[in-house]
Design a protein around this motif. Structure first.
Motif, PDB file in Angstrom:
ATOM      1  N   LEU A   1      33.461 -40.666  30.720  1.00 32.54           N
ATOM      2  CA  LEU A   1      34.283 -41.068  31.865  1.00 32.54           C
ATOM      3  C   LEU A   1      35.704 -40.502  31.791  1.00 32.54           C
ATOM      4  O   LEU A   1      36.565 -40.875  32.601  1.00 32.54           O
ATOM      5  CB  LEU A   1      34.330 -42.596  31.959  1.00 32.54           C
TER       6      LEU A   1
ATOM      7  N   LYS B   1      40.765 -49.291  33.311  1.00 33.84           N
ATOM      8  CA  LYS B   1      39.631 -48.358  33.172  1.00 33.84           C
ATOM      9  C   LYS B   1      39.087 -47.969  34.545  1.00 33.84           C
ATOM     10  O   LYS B   1      38.719 -46.831  34.771  1.00 33.84           O
ATOM     11  CB  LYS B   1      38.522 -49.002  32.334  1.00 33.84           C
TER      12      LYS B   1
ATOM     13  N   HIS C   1      38.826 -34.452  35.741  1.00 29.03           N
ATOM     14  CA  HIS C   1      38.177 -35.650  36.300  1.00 29.03           C
ATOM     15  C   HIS C   1      37.416 -35.400  37.601  1.00 29.03           C
ATOM     16  O   HIS C   1      36.826 -36.324  38.129  1.00 29.03           O
ATOM     17  CB  HIS C   1      39.228 -36.734  36.556  1.00 29.03           C
TER      18      HIS C   1
ATOM     19  N   LEU D   1      34.004 -36.701  38.234  1.00 30.38           N
ATOM     20  CA  LEU D   1      33.805 -38.161  38.178  1.00 30.38           C
ATOM     21  C   LEU D   1      33.807 -38.810  39.559  1.00 30.38           C
ATOM     22  O   LEU D   1      33.654 -40.020  39.675  1.00 30.38           O
ATOM     23  CB  LEU D   1      34.901 -38.805  37.312  1.00 30.38           C
ATOM     24  N   ARG D   2      33.985 -37.982  40.595  1.00 32.82           N
ATOM     25  CA  ARG D   2      34.083 -38.598  41.934  1.00 32.82           C
ATOM     26  C   ARG D   2      32.762 -39.239  42.373  1.00 32.82           C
ATOM     27  O   ARG D   2      32.758 -40.064  43.276  1.00 32.82           O
ATOM     28  CB  ARG D   2      34.598 -37.596  42.960  1.00 32.82           C
TER      29      ARG D   2
ATOM     30  N   LEU E   1      38.012 -41.089  29.707  1.00 35.43           N
ATOM     31  CA  LEU E   1      39.018 -42.109  29.368  1.00 35.43           C
ATOM     32  C   LEU E   1      39.679 -41.846  28.021  1.00 35.43           C
ATOM     33  O   LEU E   1      40.777 -42.335  27.761  1.00 35.43           O
ATOM     34  CB  LEU E   1      38.375 -43.504  29.339  1.00 35.43           C
TER      35      LEU E   1
ATOM     36  N   LEU F   1      40.703 -47.727  37.244  1.00 39.70           N
ATOM     37  CA  LEU F   1      41.622 -46.790  37.911  1.00 39.70           C
ATOM     38  C   LEU F   1      41.461 -45.399  37.324  1.00 39.70           C
ATOM     39  O   LEU F   1      41.584 -44.399  38.025  1.00 39.70           O
ATOM     40  CB  LEU F   1      43.072 -47.251  37.734  1.00 39.70           C
ATOM     41  N   LEU F   2      41.204 -45.343  36.012  1.00 40.42           N
ATOM     42  CA  LEU F   2      41.254 -44.051  35.320  1.00 40.42           C
ATOM     43  C   LEU F   2      39.928 -43.307  35.250  1.00 40.42           C
ATOM     44  O   LEU F   2      39.924 -42.109  35.037  1.00 40.42           O
ATOM     45  CB  LEU F   2      41.795 -44.250  33.898  1.00 40.42           C
ATOM     46  N   TYR F   3      38.801 -44.007  35.382  1.00 41.43           N
ATOM     47  CA  TYR F   3      37.545 -43.268  35.206  1.00 41.43           C
ATOM     48  C   TYR F   3      37.146 -42.521  36.477  1.00 41.43           C
ATOM     49  O   TYR F   3      36.145 -41.814  36.493  1.00 41.43           O
ATOM     50  CB  TYR F   3      36.428 -44.157  34.674  1.00 41.43           C
ATOM     51  N   ARG F   4      37.903 -42.689  37.514  1.00 40.42           N
ATOM     52  CA  ARG F   4      37.559 -41.979  38.750  1.00 40.42           C
ATOM     53  C   ARG F   4      38.127 -40.568  38.709  1.00 40.42           C
ATOM     54  O   ARG F   4      38.527 -40.099  37.663  1.00 40.42           O
ATOM     55  CB  ARG F   4      38.092 -42.784  39.932  1.00 40.42           C
TER      56      ARG F   4
ATOM     57  N   PHE G   1      37.892 -50.486  45.977  1.00 36.02           N
ATOM     58  CA  PHE G   1      37.361 -49.296  45.312  1.00 36.02           C
ATOM     59  C   PHE G   1      36.317 -48.528  46.125  1.00 36.02           C
ATOM     60  O   PHE G   1      35.972 -47.405  45.753  1.00 36.02           O
ATOM     61  CB  PHE G   1      36.774 -49.670  43.945  1.00 36.02           C
TER      62      PHE G   1
END
Lengths: 300, 256
Positions: free
Chosen positions: A51, B81, A73, A76-77, A53, B83-86, A101
């Motif tokens: 992910l 997490k 990233h 990751l969309r 992270l 917010l950041l994993y996107r 979200f």
């Protein structure tokens, strides 16, 4: 089938401790892959790396042929995830979380759909601070699924869920997988994972020690027969003398079938020894047993 | 980035504290306007106008709380997490929060100013906005004071954001922000005494907390700070950028 997620040579070190050692695996489109391992094996670390992270110390991660890292990233969309525990703003309702979200396109329809399939309608408009652990878990899963992502990563998704919710989640995962969504799921509830996963990855001390289909893994463990006799101790000695693969576990005679003649040989040995057989039951190896066997083999 | 800003605004909008704080500020402003109307000798309109009927101080407090919680809450609630994993990066998440904070600060100041104007018209319709104050028309003095306060507020907020990246809980970050607000104010007064003795001390960030005062009254404050007003403004902005950058580095390094 084409791999949606490709992980190759993934390494990760925390301080002086190396937690991932060249991890390689793939997740095919529409497949459900279970990631299994003892505590501290590196499951969450793999998921966080996928992910973007956490930084990694080598290796490659690709989603739909696009690289992913802490600085890349874009891929990751189309990913949804629930890592460790659901992040919940206590001042917002469940619906507001989903609104926050969900992508703009068909937002209302997607939200309405996920609320319905997750069975959250009765509390979705209440503040999340009043939710039980299971409700929060469901909301976290709903957030991961709401945008109908191509890849869903779920870390211990069954935590806190009641049996009905676990079954509902299983149904949702199977339905979504049929529609082409890929899942990477870690869980300690191996019996549940066995019911839902197509493939399984067994991780120990940062190494993938087994990667196969769930069916192959379970079948590889072989079939065990539980034999009840009038005198199990004597029977055990007689079977050992006849070189039949037998274990006496919890006062139960367990005969592992290595070929088609094993059970016959065992029964003949018992008859020759004059020990009456009261019952024979077949016990299929399950994921939990396979997992424990593999981890034990690693130790030795 | 637009999506991230919308998300931040959505969260801010759904926090009860956002609206409660705004309502509290308006009520306090009305309260002081009533006091000014009832007891004009003790609560002079001019003094209250210059302080936005105490709204200015409340904007400071609200913004400190908001800045502290905006980052700390993401770690406390475990939402960072998500917010950041996107598809977004930490830098974008961080900048979106800064933009929303700036929007909130401007919004609050606009409300405080509008309330000041409106309340003055109600409690003292004959109030003369052109009267002289600090050798200039009062309206100009008011605008300069407000602008200077906002500039100093930016410096303080950058410090609060930096501290917020160190804390795991909302409450600790907010408490530290409030304590820091008073400590820096006191420290600025103390350090200014030493500036007279060791001139190099004038470059310290606490001196820049007097930028607002110096904008309004350059003659008096130049003697204390030993810096020209444009230099003070430049240094205030410079320190704001510096603290914000350090805050970003701290935010980037923080484990999730």
């Amino acid at each position: 089938m084409e791999a949606l997620l490709k992980v190759s040579g993934l390494n990760k070190t925390f301080g002086k401790k190396k937690v991932l050692h060249g991890v390689d695996f793939t997740v095919a489109s529409g497949h459900v892959v279970g990631l299994v391992g003892p505590n501290g094996a590196g499951k969450s670390t793999i998921m966080k790396a996928i992910l973007g992270l956490i930084p990694t110390d080598g290796g490659q991660i690709q989603i739909a042929d696009q690289p992913v890292s802490i600085t890349k990233h874009q891929a990751l969309r189309h990913v949804g995830a629930l890592i460790e525990y659901p992040g919940i703003y206590p001042f917002m309702t469940g619906r507001q979380h989903l609104n926050l979200f969900a992508a703009k396109k068909q937002r209302k329809q997607h939200i309405a759909h996920i609320i319905q399939v997750m069975g959250m309608a009765s509390y979705i408009d209440k503040p999340a601070k009043s939710y039980s652990l299971g409700m929060k878990q469901k909301l976290g899963i709903a957030q991961a699924l709401v945008d109908q992502p191509q890849l869903v990563i779920l870390d211990e998704p069954m935590n806190g869920l009641d049996p009905q919710a676990v079954k509902d989640l299983r149904d949702i995962i199977r339905t979504q997988a049929k529609a082409g969504t890929s899942f990477l799921i870690s869980s300690h509830i191996l019996s549940e994972l066995e019911k839902v996963a197509d493939d399984v990855l067994i991780l120990n001390h940062g190494h993938i020690i087994q990667q196969s289909t769930m069916q192959a893994l379970v079948e590889a463990g072989g079939t065990t027969y539980i034999v009840q006799t009038v005198n199990d101790r004597e029977a055990f000695a007689a079977l050992q003398a006849a070189h039949v693969p037998v274990n006496l576990v919890d006062r139960q005679l367990q005969i592992t079938q290595t070929d088609r003649t094993t059970l016959n040989a065992a029964l003949i040995a018992l008859v020759h020894a004059g020990i009456a057989v009261q019952d024979v039951t077949k016990a299929q190896h399950d994921l939990e047993q396979s997992f424990l066997d593999l981890v034990e083999q690693e130790v030795h | 980035m637009g999506t991230l800003i919308k998300q931040e605004l959505y969260k801010l909008n759904h926090k009860k504290g956002t609206w409660f704080a705004l309502l509290f500020m308006v009520v306090v402003q009305i309260g002081f306007a009533v006091l000014s109307w009832r007891y004009p000798k003790f609560f002079g309109t001019q003094m209250l106008v210059m302080n936005n009927y105490i709204g200015g101080v409340l904007v400071d407090f609200i913004m400190i709380a908001s800045a502290a919680s905006m980052i700390a809450m993401e770690f406390q609630y475990g939402t960072i997490k998500q917010l950041l994993y996107r598809k977004y990066y930490r830098s974008q998440v961080f900048v979106s929060k800064l933009i929303v904070l700036l929007m909130q600060m401007i919004g609050l100041q606009v409300v405080a100013t509008a309330m000041t104007g409106g309340l003055t018209m109600v409690v003292n319709p004959k109030f003369d906005w052109t009267q002289t104050a600090n050798a200039m028309p009062l309206w100009r003095d008011y605008l300069l004071t407000t602008g200077g306060s906002m500039l100093v507020m930016l410096l303080l907020l950058s410090l609060v954001i930096l501290m917020a990246t160190w804390f795991k809980t909302n409450a600790a970050a907010i408490a530290c922000g409030f304590i820091g607000y008073f400590v820096t104010a006191v420290a600025a007064q103390i350090i200014i005494m030493f500036v007279q003795r060791w001139h190099w001390l004038k470059w310290n960030p606490f001196t820049m907390l007097l930028t607002g005062n110096q904008i309004v009254d350059p003659k008096t404050y130049h003697a204390l700070t030993m810096l020209d007003t444009p230099v003070m403004i430049g240094c205030t902005l410079g320190y704001t950028v510096l603290f914000t950058l350090i805050a970003y580095l701290s935010f980037r390094r923080r484990a999730v």
